[in-house]
Design a protein around this motif. Structure first.
Motif, PDB file in Angstrom:
ATOM      1  N   GLY A 119       3.581   8.652  -0.996  1.00 12.31           N
ATOM      2  CA  GLY A 119       2.318   8.789  -0.281  1.00 12.31           C
ATOM      3  C   GLY A 119       1.383   7.616  -0.481  1.00 12.31           C
ATOM      4  O   GLY A 119       0.238   7.629  -0.014  1.00 12.31           O
ATOM      5  N   LEU A 120       1.864   6.582  -1.182  1.00 10.42           N
ATOM      6  CA  LEU A 120       1.042   5.408  -1.469  1.00 10.42           C
ATOM      7  C   LEU A 120       1.183   4.342  -0.389  1.00 10.42           C
ATOM      8  O   LEU A 120       2.294   4.048   0.056  1.00 10.42           O
ATOM      9  N   GLU A 121       0.076   3.756   0.007  1.00 11.35           N
ATOM     10  CA  GLU A 121       0.123   2.514   0.761  1.00 11.35           C
ATOM     11  C   GLU A 121       0.374   1.381  -0.235  1.00 11.35           C
ATOM     12  O   GLU A 121       0.033   1.511  -1.413  1.00 11.35           O
ATOM     13  N   TYR A 122       0.936   0.279   0.247  1.00  9.51           N
ATOM     14  CA  TYR A 122       1.056  -0.852  -0.674  1.00  9.51           C
ATOM     15  C   TYR A 122       0.780  -2.162   0.041  1.00  9.51           C
ATOM     16  O   TYR A 122       0.960  -2.282   1.251  1.00  9.51           O
ATOM     17  N   VAL A 123       0.315  -3.142  -0.743  1.00  7.88           N
ATOM     18  CA  VAL A 123       0.028  -4.480  -0.245  1.00  7.88           C
ATOM     19  C   VAL A 123       0.515  -5.478  -1.290  1.00  7.88           C
ATOM     20  O   VAL A 123       0.332  -5.262  -2.488  1.00  7.88           O
ATOM     21  N   THR A 124       1.128  -6.564  -0.835  1.00  9.39           N
ATOM     22  CA  THR A 124       1.462  -7.674  -1.715  1.00  9.39           C
ATOM     23  C   THR A 124       0.350  -8.705  -1.611  1.00  9.39           C
ATOM     24  O   THR A 124      -0.022  -9.112  -0.507  1.00  9.39           O
ATOM     25  N   CYS A 125      -0.198  -9.114  -2.752  1.00  8.45           N
ATOM     26  CA  CYS A 125      -1.317 -10.067  -2.738  1.00  8.45           C
ATOM     27  C   CYS A 125      -1.165 -11.057  -3.886  1.00  8.45           C
ATOM     28  O   CYS A 125      -0.284 -10.911  -4.744  1.00  8.45           O
ATOM     29  N   TYR A 126      -2.046 -12.047  -3.897  1.00  9.65           N
ATOM     30  CA  TYR A 126      -1.855 -13.193  -4.796  1.00  9.65           C
ATOM     31  C   TYR A 126      -3.163 -13.552  -5.498  1.00  9.65           C
ATOM     32  O   TYR A 126      -4.222 -13.584  -4.881  1.00  9.65           O
ATOM     33  N   GLN A 127      -3.054 -13.848  -6.784  1.00  8.88           N
ATOM     34  CA  GLN A 127      -4.214 -14.086  -7.630  1.00  8.88           C
ATOM     35  C   GLN A 127      -4.209 -15.501  -8.196  1.00  8.88           C
ATOM     36  O   GLN A 127      -3.292 -16.282  -7.983  1.00  8.88           O
ATOM     37  N   SER A 128      -5.271 -15.802  -8.958  1.00  6.59           N
ATOM     38  CA  SER A 128      -5.363 -17.000  -9.814  1.00  6.59           C
ATOM     39  C   SER A 128      -5.499 -18.312  -9.060  1.00  6.59           C
ATOM     40  O   SER A 128      -5.074 -19.357  -9.543  1.00  6.59           O
ATOM     41  N   ARG A 129      -6.097 -18.292  -7.898  1.00  2.20           N
ATOM     42  CA  ARG A 129      -6.262 -19.531  -7.138  1.00  2.20           C
ATOM     43  C   ARG A 129      -7.177 -20.520  -7.872  1.00  2.20           C
ATOM     44  O   ARG A 129      -8.212 -20.148  -8.405  1.00  2.20           O
TER      45      ARG A 129
END
Length: 323
Positions: A229-239
């Motif tokens: 039941g979870l939505e998910y997103v791939t994202c990126y950190q530490s710019r």
């Protein structure tokens, strides 16, 4: 009785400063890497000197938050001990596991010396970067090859290049996420953010497979989790720096979750150990950002560290490659 073959397994990792005094030289080593700043010397050396001097005070404040040093080496040592024990239980050889850090001790030349003393019949190079990038695995491999050649370590060597969809690696992530879900009664109120370290867009556009492999890992974890039941997103950190980086950024996705009234579960999907990007950036800075954005519940899933399935994943990769 036939003598067991001696196999050295060298674990590649980034490394981290072991004191506040080490922060500046650690940063210099990082920015002096041609895989990170792709300009020729002496310009790269000058840039590395300038950037490391400028960033060191800020970076020292980060490490003050986590005990005045990086915990990465201790965690990598624990992973190394667990892996060595698992491999030697297999009965397929006499295994010795070693650590080669890219930007701080133990450096490749230090580890080459230890491997020579072990006197292996073969060497397996194992990156603790599940997804391949020229900036991580590629850089470590170049450095190791150069130092091994300089020390005349002429032993047959094989490389585990990447393992973004390895079954046990995926299972390890899924297990930790399920543990985080145990006390959640309404998963539909949450969004899963897979947060990976970012890269400049130009690195990906030059053919680096990192972003595609990170997305493969995330898709495989979701498949393993099943219907949560979870939505998910791939994202990126530490710019850092002025270049355009791959996205979406973790900060933007936290902001969007607040706008959408979603709670968050954060998964460090490209880090297998805890270090400044997880303990400070995810746990402190992004948590504060989430509160300001209106995110009511912010859960951070631990890095894999010595999770049993992850150690089995590493052992399986080594046995398959060495076999």
């Amino acid at each position: 009785m036939q003598k067991k073959e001696k196999i050295a397994v060298v674990l590649f990792n980034l490394g981290g400063p072991d004191s506040l005094e080490a922060v500046k030289p650690f940063l210099f080593n990082l920015f002096n890497d041609p895989a990170i700043i792709t300009v020729p010397n002496p310009l790269r050396w000058c840039l590395a000197k300038f950037i490391s001097a400028r960033r060191a005070p800020f970076a020292r404040n980060i490490y003050r938050e986590i005990g005045n040093k990086s915990p990465l080496l201790e965690q990598t040592e624990a992973q190394t001990r667990a892996l060595e024990e698992k491999l030697n239980q297999s009965g397929t050889g006499d295994y010795g596991c070693f650590i080669a850090m890219r930007y701080w001790h133990p450096f490749s030349d230090e580890t080459v010396s230890k491997v020579k003393q072990f006197n292996p019949d073969r060497i397996v190079l194992l990156p603790l970067y599940p997804q391949y990038s020229v900036t991580t695995t590629g850089s470590s491999l170049i450095d190791w090859t150069k130092k091994a050649k300089a020390a005349d370590l002429a032993v047959p060597t094989v490389m585990i290049r990447e393992y973004p969809r390895d079954e046990k690696f995926i299972q390890a992530h899924a297990t930790l996420i399920r543990e985080a879900l145990v006390d959640i009664s309404s998963p539909g109120d949450y969004r899963l953010l897979f947060s990976a370290h970012g890269l400049p867009k130009k690195v990906i556009e030059s053919g680096d497979p990192y972003q595609a492999q990170v997305e493969q890992t995330c898709a495989a974890i979701i498949e393993k989790l099943g219907d949560t039941g979870l939505e998910y997103v791939t994202c990126y950190q530490s710019r850092v720096g002025p270049l355009e980086w791959i996205g979406p950024s973790t900060e933007d996705e936290i902001d969007r979750a607040g706008e959408d009234g979603k709670n968050l579960i954060i998964v460090p999907v490209a880090f297998v150990s805890e270090h400044s990007e997880t303990l400070v950036e995810l746990d402190i800075e992004y948590r504060e950002f989430a509160e300001k954005a209106g995110v009511k519940d912010y859960i951070r899933v631990p890095a894999l560290q010595c999770q049993p399935d992850f150690i089995e994943s590493l052992a399986g990769l080594v046995l398959k490659t060495a076999g």
